[in-house]
Design a protein around this motif. Structure first.
Motif, PDB file in Angstrom:
ATOM      1  N   VAL A 321       0.845  -1.204   0.000  1.00  0.00           N
ATOM      2  CA  VAL A 321       0.000   0.000   0.000  1.00  0.00           C
ATOM      3  C   VAL A 321       0.877   1.250   0.000  1.00  0.00           C
ATOM      4  CG1 VAL A 321      -1.777   1.267   1.297  1.00  0.00           C
ATOM      5  CG2 VAL A 321      -1.685  -1.249   1.429  1.00  0.00           C
ATOM      6  N   GLY A 322       0.597   2.175  -0.917  1.00  0.00           N
ATOM      7  CA  GLY A 322       1.324   3.441  -0.940  1.00  0.00           C
ATOM      8  C   GLY A 322       0.405   4.585  -0.564  1.00  0.00           C
ATOM      9  N   PHE A 323       1.000   5.695  -0.186  1.00  0.00           N
ATOM     10  CA  PHE A 323       0.248   6.923   0.064  1.00  0.00           C
ATOM     11  C   PHE A 323       0.714   7.962  -0.941  1.00  0.00           C
ATOM     12  CE2 PHE A 323      -2.322   7.043   3.988  1.00  0.00           C
ATOM     13  CZ  PHE A 323      -2.203   5.715   4.355  1.00  0.00           C
ATOM     14  N   ALA A 324      -0.207   8.754  -1.432  1.00  0.00           N
ATOM     15  CA  ALA A 324       0.179   9.797  -2.377  1.00  0.00           C
ATOM     16  C   ALA A 324      -0.351  11.127  -1.879  1.00  0.00           C
ATOM     17  CB  ALA A 324      -0.391   9.490  -3.760  1.00  0.00           C
ATOM     18  N   ALA A 325       0.576  11.953  -1.424  1.00  0.00           N
ATOM     19  CA  ALA A 325       0.198  13.307  -1.009  1.00  0.00           C
ATOM     20  C   ALA A 325       0.392  14.197  -2.229  1.00  0.00           C
ATOM     21  CB  ALA A 325       1.104  13.758   0.132  1.00  0.00           C
ATOM     22  N   GLU A 326      -0.704  14.761  -2.716  1.00  0.00           N
ATOM     23  CA  GLU A 326      -0.624  15.529  -3.958  1.00  0.00           C
ATOM     24  C   GLU A 326      -1.165  16.937  -3.746  1.00  0.00           C
ATOM     25  OE1 GLU A 326       0.718  14.252  -6.623  1.00  0.00           O
ATOM     26  OE2 GLU A 326       0.698  12.114  -6.197  1.00  0.00           O
ATOM     27  N   THR A 327      -0.773  17.839  -4.630  1.00  0.00           N
ATOM     28  CA  THR A 327      -1.333  19.203  -4.564  1.00  0.00           C
ATOM     29  C   THR A 327      -2.165  19.516  -5.808  1.00  0.00           C
ATOM     30  OG1 THR A 327       0.690  20.016  -5.537  1.00  0.00           O
ATOM     31  CG2 THR A 327       0.506  20.198  -3.136  1.00  0.00           C
ATOM     32  N   ASP A 328      -2.000  18.740  -6.865  1.00  0.00           N
ATOM     33  CA  ASP A 328      -2.800  18.985  -8.070  1.00  0.00           C
ATOM     34  C   ASP A 328      -3.057  17.657  -8.787  1.00  0.00           C
ATOM     35  OD1 ASP A 328       0.213  19.824  -8.474  1.00  0.00           O
ATOM     36  OD2 ASP A 328      -0.470  18.833 -10.308  1.00  0.00           O
ATOM     37  N   ASN A 329      -4.122  17.627  -9.579  1.00  0.00           N
ATOM     38  CA  ASN A 329      -4.532  16.384 -10.264  1.00  0.00           C
ATOM     39  C   ASN A 329      -4.404  15.181  -9.337  1.00  0.00           C
ATOM     40  OD1 ASN A 329      -5.058  17.694 -12.654  1.00  0.00           O
ATOM     41  ND2 ASN A 329      -2.900  17.542 -13.292  1.00  0.00           N
ATOM     42  N   VAL A 330      -4.931  15.360  -8.119  1.00  0.00           N
ATOM     43  CA  VAL A 330      -4.695  14.392  -7.034  1.00  0.00           C
ATOM     44  C   VAL A 330      -5.000  12.951  -7.467  1.00  0.00           C
ATOM     45  CG1 VAL A 330      -5.355  13.801  -4.663  1.00  0.00           C
ATOM     46  CG2 VAL A 330      -5.199  16.187  -5.346  1.00  0.00           C
ATOM     47  N   ASP A 331      -6.191  12.750  -8.026  1.00  0.00           N
ATOM     48  CA  ASP A 331      -6.590  11.371  -8.306  1.00  0.00           C
ATOM     49  C   ASP A 331      -5.890  10.786  -9.519  1.00  0.00           C
ATOM     50  OD1 ASP A 331      -8.066  11.171  -6.063  1.00  0.00           O
ATOM     51  OD2 ASP A 331      -9.821  12.091  -6.974  1.00  0.00           O
ATOM     52  N   THR A 332      -5.696  11.618 -10.552  1.00  0.00           N
ATOM     53  CA  THR A 332      -5.008  11.114 -11.740  1.00  0.00           C
ATOM     54  C   THR A 332      -3.587  10.684 -11.358  1.00  0.00           C
ATOM     55  OG1 THR A 332      -6.125  12.934 -12.810  1.00  0.00           O
ATOM     56  CG2 THR A 332      -4.559  11.709 -14.165  1.00  0.00           C
ATOM     57  N   ASN A 333      -2.924  11.546 -10.566  1.00  0.00           N
ATOM     58  CA  ASN A 333      -1.553  11.221 -10.162  1.00  0.00           C
ATOM     59  C   ASN A 333      -1.511   9.965  -9.302  1.00  0.00           C
ATOM     60  OD1 ASN A 333      -0.373  13.287 -11.537  1.00  0.00           O
ATOM     61  ND2 ASN A 333      -0.526  14.725  -9.833  1.00  0.00           N
ATOM     62  N   ALA A 334      -2.510   9.843  -8.411  1.00  0.00           N
ATOM     63  CA  ALA A 334      -2.532   8.672  -7.529  1.00  0.00           C
ATOM     64  C   ALA A 334      -2.688   7.396  -8.356  1.00  0.00           C
ATOM     65  CB  ALA A 334      -3.665   8.800  -6.525  1.00  0.00           C
ATOM     66  N   LYS A 335      -3.613   7.430  -9.317  1.00  0.00           N
ATOM     67  CA  LYS A 335      -3.853   6.222 -10.128  1.00  0.00           C
ATOM     68  C   LYS A 335      -2.611   5.861 -10.936  1.00  0.00           C
ATOM     69  CE  LYS A 335      -8.197   7.489 -11.172  1.00  0.00           C
ATOM     70  NZ  LYS A 335      -9.379   7.671 -11.983  1.00  0.00           N
ATOM     71  N   LYS A 336      -1.919   6.904 -11.431  1.00  0.00           N
ATOM     72  CA  LYS A 336      -0.684   6.646 -12.193  1.00  0.00           C
ATOM     73  C   LYS A 336       0.331   5.932 -11.304  1.00  0.00           C
ATOM     74  CE  LYS A 336      -0.500  10.401 -15.513  1.00  0.00           C
ATOM     75  NZ  LYS A 336      -0.084  11.802 -15.563  1.00  0.00           N
ATOM     76  N   LYS A 337       0.421   6.395 -10.041  1.00  0.00           N
ATOM     77  CA  LYS A 337       1.389   5.785  -9.108  1.00  0.00           C
ATOM     78  C   LYS A 337       1.041   4.339  -8.796  1.00  0.00           C
ATOM     79  CE  LYS A 337       3.057   9.855  -7.055  1.00  0.00           C
ATOM     80  NZ  LYS A 337       2.926  10.841  -6.023  1.00  0.00           N
ATOM     81  N   LEU A 338      -0.273   4.066  -8.689  1.00  0.00           N
ATOM     82  CA  LEU A 338      -0.715   2.686  -8.402  1.00  0.00           C
ATOM     83  C   LEU A 338      -0.134   1.754  -9.468  1.00  0.00           C
ATOM     84  CD1 LEU A 338      -2.825   0.950  -6.645  1.00  0.00           C
ATOM     85  CD2 LEU A 338      -4.375   1.288  -8.547  1.00  0.00           C
ATOM     86  N   GLU A 339      -0.228   2.208 -10.720  1.00  0.00           N
ATOM     87  CA  GLU A 339       0.271   1.380 -11.832  1.00  0.00           C
ATOM     88  C   GLU A 339       1.782   1.402 -11.919  1.00  0.00           C
ATOM     89  OE1 GLU A 339      -1.449   1.819 -15.693  1.00  0.00           O
ATOM     90  OE2 GLU A 339      -3.453   1.763 -14.795  1.00  0.00           O
ATOM     91  N   ALA A 340       2.350   2.627 -11.904  1.00  0.00           N
ATOM     92  CA  ALA A 340       3.799   2.757 -12.119  1.00  0.00           C
ATOM     93  C   ALA A 340       4.587   1.991 -11.064  1.00  0.00           C
ATOM     94  CB  ALA A 340       4.183   4.218 -12.104  1.00  0.00           C
ATOM     95  N   LYS A 341       4.109   2.008  -9.806  1.00  0.00           N
ATOM     96  CA  LYS A 341       4.864   1.341  -8.739  1.00  0.00           C
ATOM     97  C   LYS A 341       4.357  -0.084  -8.510  1.00  0.00           C
ATOM     98  CE  LYS A 341       5.965   5.686  -6.390  1.00  0.00           C
ATOM     99  NZ  LYS A 341       6.702   6.245  -5.258  1.00  0.00           N
ATOM    100  N   ASN A 342       3.373  -0.487  -9.309  1.00  0.00           N
ATOM    101  CA  ASN A 342       2.805  -1.835  -9.226  1.00  0.00           C
ATOM    102  C   ASN A 342       2.288  -2.166  -7.822  1.00  0.00           C
ATOM    103  OD1 ASN A 342       1.989  -4.258 -10.210  1.00  0.00           O
ATOM    104  ND2 ASN A 342       3.976  -5.267  -9.889  1.00  0.00           N
ATOM    105  N   LEU A 343       1.448  -1.253  -7.298  1.00  0.00           N
ATOM    106  CA  LEU A 343       0.941  -1.412  -5.930  1.00  0.00           C
ATOM    107  C   LEU A 343      -0.389  -2.155  -5.925  1.00  0.00           C
ATOM    108  CD1 LEU A 343       1.527   2.304  -4.826  1.00  0.00           C
ATOM    109  CD2 LEU A 343       3.122   0.381  -4.652  1.00  0.00           C
ATOM    110  N   ASP A 344      -0.756  -2.652  -4.743  1.00  0.00           N
ATOM    111  CA  ASP A 344      -2.089  -3.245  -4.592  1.00  0.00           C
ATOM    112  C   ASP A 344      -3.104  -2.175  -4.219  1.00  0.00           C
ATOM    113  OD1 ASP A 344      -1.452  -6.130  -4.875  1.00  0.00           O
ATOM    114  OD2 ASP A 344      -0.094  -5.647  -3.212  1.00  0.00           O
TER     115      ASP A 344
END
Ligand code: C5P
Length: 397
Positions: A321-344
């Motif tokens: 599980v990762g956490f994504a603290a974002e300031t812009d495009n919060v959800d798009t960036n989070a979803k990208k990280k889920l894939e890029a880092k191969n997280l569950d």
């Protein structure tokens, strides 16, 4: 401090065992709980509101229709505030009322409005307990996942000997404690990172960030509550964790990396909550750099390893599980990280909103798994942590 961060409503109804409620309150408070008391009118015949107010440290709640009390904390707020509701002693009358979903008094209304775990410690004459109506109520309430503690066998206030006595305060508290140990993550081993990291430039200066560690420590606390065995690899913060947590203190990202790898060998779940510094100075000066030492001013930053990505690709069987603290495009960036880092799972929040960002007690997040999305609306970090872990538990069990 087993009940640290737990909000407990104790409902006291009119039975002779009400005098023991003060002891129950004391025991919960000793274990770190925040306690609020709801009394029925008949309970006041057995123990004074002042006694329970003094032991609990909070005003008594006793009325559904008192405007001032509703202004201070409405019955709905109180119902939502509670993590646990215990009715001790619970009379046959209150059992009957709850069975029928009555809401004409505060106790009944709170039970209906709350999502808390509910416990009942009955106390009544043995014949009242064994009466068919009470027994039917008992069965109905048990089916609704209300847990019963007792009643115990023994001598009763009226002189009869049989089943109907309230369990002793220490046994009631112990029962609820044990019930919480059998949590949804019982026996699972979890490694969690929390806080900032410090990348030393020289012995007195470092690069770091604003992370307070509050979210990571809340995750550790909630994981303990849910029965997990928890390693918390933490950067420098000023929070003291639950004593059941195995705290591993680190400074830099590379120390954090090494400790995480060590503990992941034996972990089922990894939760990367730390705000790991992305960069570190390319060289460390073991002497304090002097102001006029121009040759050492350029830090020549280099990248730290991504701990989360490394865990996801090297500990394949772990749930990551990762956490994504974002300031812009919060959800798009989070979803990208889920894939890029191969997280569950990734938990994203908008740190540009100061009320849910760094160093505050609340958070509001979106949780993404590979196939689902959950929105957890603004709440205390400990409650957000519990909800996130419930989703983790439902995905691994
Ligand atoms: O890519 P970004 O840093 O925004 O991703 C945040 C997530 O990655 C967090 O879960 C954080 O703990 C983790 N992370 C890490 N190691 C790094 C950088 C970030 O584990 N070097």
């Amino acid at each position: 401090m087993f009940f640290k961060n737990k909000n407990i409503v104790i409902g006291v109804t009119g039975g002779i065992a009400a005098y023991k409620s003060a002891e129950i309150i004391r025991l919960f408070k000793k274990e770190g709980a925040e306690v609020r008391i709801v009394m029925t009118e008949s309970a006041k015949e057995f123990i004074t509101p002042l006694t329970l107010q003094t032991v609990s440290g909070n005003e008594i709640h006793d009325s559904l229709l008192n405007a001032n009390a509703e202004l201070a904390m409405s019955h709905i707020e109180l119902a939502k505030w509670a993590d646990i509701i215990l009715i001790a002693p619970c009379t046959a009358e209150t059992m009957a009322k709850i069975t029928h979903g009555r809401a004409e008094d505060l106790m009944g209304a709170i039970i209906l409005a709350s999502k808390a775990s509910i416990y009942i410690a009955p106390a009544m004459n043995m014949n009242m307990w064994s009466d068919k109506s009470t027994q039917e109520n008992f069965k109905t309430l048990s089916k609704r996942e209300i847990s019963f503690i007792g009643p115990a066998d023994g001598e009763q206030a009226c002189g009869d000997v049989g089943k109907g006595r309230m369990e002793e305060p220490k046994d009631i508290v112990e029962f609820i404690k044990n019930d919480h140990k059998k949590g949804p993550l019982s026996g699972k081993k979890i490694t969690i990172t929390a806080g900032p990291t410090r990348e030393q430039i020289d012995p007195v200066r470092f690069i770091s960030n604003n992370s307070s560690g509050k979210m990571g420590y809340a995750m550790a606390e909630a994981a303990v509550e849910y029965g997990a065995i928890v390693n918390l690899v933490s950067g420098p913060v000023s929070i003291i964790p639950n004593t059941s947590v195995n705290l591993i203190k680190v400074n830099s990202a590379s120390e954090m990396f090494k400790k995480v790898i060590k503990y992941m060998d034996d972990s089922d779940i990894f939760i990367g909550c730390a705000a790991v510094s992305d960069f570190k100075p390319s060289k460390y000066s073991d002497k304090k750099i002097k102001k006029d030492d121009i040759s050492n001013i350029d830090l020549g930053l280099k990248k730290n390893k991504d701990i989360l990505s490394f865990v996801a690709s090297n500990f394949i069987s772990a749930y990551v599980v990762g956490f994504a603290a974002e300031t812009d495009n919060v959800d798009t960036n989070a979803k990208k990280k889920l894939e890029a880092k191969n997280l569950d799972m990734i938990v994203s929040n908008d740190v540009s909103d100061k009320s849910i960002g760094f160093d505050v007690d609340d958070n509001e997040v979106n949780v993404y798994t590979k196939n689902n999305k959950f929105f957890l609306k603004k709440d205390k970090k400990i409650r957000i942590a519990r909800e996130v872990l419930k989703i983790v538990a439902s995905n691994i069990n």
